[in-house]
Design a protein around this motif. Structure first.
Motif, short mmCIF file in Angstrom:
data_model
loop_
_atom_site.label_atom_id
_atom_site.label_comp_id
_atom_site.label_asym_id
_atom_site.label_seq_id
_atom_site.Cartn_x
_atom_site.Cartn_y
_atom_site.Cartn_z
N SER A 56 -12.50 -2.89 13.44
CA SER A 56 -12.21 -1.99 12.32
C SER A 56 -10.82 -2.32 11.81
CB SER A 56 -12.29 -0.53 12.77
OG SER A 56 -12.21 0.35 11.68
N SER A 57 -10.74 -2.81 10.58
CA SER A 57 -9.49 -3.37 10.07
C SER A 57 -8.98 -2.61 8.85
CB SER A 57 -9.72 -4.84 9.72
OG SER A 57 -8.49 -5.46 9.38
N GLY A 58 -7.68 -2.73 8.62
CA GLY A 58 -7.02 -2.05 7.50
C GLY A 58 -5.87 -1.21 8.00
N ILE A 59 -4.74 -1.27 7.30
CA ILE A 59 -3.54 -0.52 7.69
C ILE A 59 -3.44 0.73 6.82
CG2 ILE A 59 -1.01 -0.57 7.72
CD1 ILE A 59 -1.19 -3.56 8.31
N PHE A 60 -3.16 1.87 7.44
CA PHE A 60 -2.92 3.10 6.70
C PHE A 60 -1.49 3.13 6.17
CE2 PHE A 60 -6.50 4.43 9.35
CZ PHE A 60 -7.27 5.21 8.46
N ALA A 61 -1.35 3.41 4.88
CA ALA A 61 0.00 3.54 4.31
C ALA A 61 0.60 4.89 4.70
CB ALA A 61 -0.08 3.42 2.79
N LEU B 175 -2.18 9.79 -2.55
CA LEU B 175 -3.46 9.74 -1.82
C LEU B 175 -3.36 8.80 -0.61
CD1 LEU B 175 -5.84 9.48 -4.91
CD2 LEU B 175 -5.71 11.42 -3.33
N PRO B 176 -4.20 9.02 0.41
CA PRO B 176 -4.24 8.08 1.54
C PRO B 176 -4.65 6.68 1.05
CG PRO B 176 -5.45 10.09 2.06
CD PRO B 176 -5.13 10.15 0.60
N VAL B 177 -3.97 5.68 1.58
CA VAL B 177 -4.22 4.30 1.15
C VAL B 177 -4.46 3.41 2.37
CG1 VAL B 177 -3.23 2.26 0.00
CG2 VAL B 177 -2.86 4.55 -0.97
N LEU B 178 -5.47 2.55 2.27
CA LEU B 178 -5.71 1.51 3.27
C LEU B 178 -5.53 0.15 2.61
CD1 LEU B 178 -8.72 2.95 5.24
CD2 LEU B 178 -6.73 1.91 6.30
N GLY C 20 0.81 -1.22 0.00
CA GLY C 20 0.00 0.00 0.00
C GLY C 20 0.84 1.27 0.00
N ARG C 21 2.05 1.18 0.54
CA ARG C 21 2.93 2.35 0.56
C ARG C 21 3.35 2.73 -0.86
NH1 ARG C 21 6.70 -0.48 4.97
NH2 ARG C 21 6.36 -2.09 3.40
#
Length: 347
Positions: free
Chosen positions: A342-347, A122-125, A113-114
């Protein structure tokens, strides 16, 4: 509250990358609109790399994780420029599944995602499944949260993809499970006629049902199990394909289509469903849909083409918006995890 997001989905069929740009609005409940969506076919080299990723060395897999991440980023950037998209709150990427062994507490979806963030700005999850697995869940299915919050007007949501799966509510809890293989079997049979799939079910329509084979298929142990339950290609290799023997492919297609229709209608009838939203590529198989409708009083609702094709990518975009707002986006009643989260990693 209004949000706009892009969802990325790569399925096991590897027919390409699904990109969906959608608007979500919340007043008393959530509404959505698919603004634009398309499937980008994979270059042959990348398709082969993804298909064989399970056999790569650790170094090669890490390299592909980065390479595929940059590919996703470039594809999204081109998509944004092509459609002149503005006001994008985030990109939510499912990634491509290489390993999935929840019993050992790991699952791996590649596509860093990075790298997507570096390409798009843009922000990525990303990595939506790992947290659920760490919470003793299966890491799947994740789509039921979208069924619950975006499609609650239907008694159930049916996906006709490589496998058929259904999401429905029982005693105020959303459950989901696989019903039967569909395109993973039908497409392989269609390849014997040099076709990628059985368009409209025309090949199956021309065949005759082989009753002994139909009996064997319907007698498989999986269909007697209660939910939660899921299927994989390994199960088909062990339990389905060996049954076909020397039967002519047209007749196998006819018989297997009948089998799928029986198993799906059995579930509709068991749960007394009034109506079901049907999406996924198998929805275009007119012969299969006819057979399902003939075996049940449940109304089978077929939506617009973009929803049939892009519902999964749409829901991952939605999961990203829920995560952005720290709202629950994974239901333990569907995955078996110890709690909703609530799941998902922010890049």
């Amino acid at each position: 509250m209004t949000f706009q997001a892009i969802g990325l989905m790569s399925g096991t069929s590897l027919d390409g990358l699904d990109i969906c740009f959608a608007k979500f609005e919340k007043q008393n409940s959530w509404d959505f609109e698919i603004i634009t969506a398309e499937t980008i076919p994979y270059p042959k080299v990348l398709e082969d790399q993804l298909r064989n990723s399970i056999y790569l060395s650790p170094e090669e897999l890490l390299e592909l994780n980065s390479e595929y991440g940059f590919y996703l980023g470039k594809a999204v950037k081109s998509f944004i420029e092509k459609h002149h998209l503005k006001q994008i709150d985030l990109i939510a990427s499912h990634g491509h599944t290489v390993f999935h062994q929840p019993q050992k507490k790991f699952t791996l979806q590649i596509g860093d995602g990075r790298a997507i963030k570096l390409e798009t700005g843009l922000p990525v999850l990303y990595d939506f499944r790992s947290q659920d697995v760490l919470l003793n869940g299966n890491g799947a299915p994740l789509v039921p949260i979208g069924d619950e919050l975006l499609f609650s007007q239907y008694d159930a949501c049916l996906n006709l993809g490589g496998f058929s799966n259904i999401s429905l509510k029982i005693n105020n809890k959303r459950i989901a499970f696989d019903i039967a293989p569909v395109n993973i079997v039908l497409n392989r049979l269609a390849q014997e006629f040099n076709r990628g799939f059985d368009e409209n079910g025309d090949l199956a329509r021309a065949g005759n049902i082989n009753e002994p084979l139909l009996f064997q298929l319907n007698s498989l142990e999986f269909y007697q199990k209660s939910h939660p339950k899921s299927l994989g290609i390994e199960w088909c290799n062990e339990n389905i394909f060996p049954l076909f023997g020397n039967i002519e492919a047209t007749h196998i297609l006819a018989t297997f289509t009948e089998h799928v229709a029986q198993q799906i209608s059995n579930v509709f009838n068991e749960y007394n469903l009034n109506n079901v939203l049907c999406t996924g590529g198998g929805t275009f198989n007119q012969y299969l849909i006819e057979k399902i409708r003939n075996k049940t009083s449940t109304e089978v609702i077929i939506p617009a083409k973009d929803l049939i094709e892009y519902k999964e990518a749409l829901i991952f975009a939605f999961m990203g918006i829920l995560r952005l707002n720290n709202e629950i986006n994974v239901l333990s009643s569907a995955t078996g995890s110890s709690k909703d989260h609530s799941s998902g990693i922010f890049a």
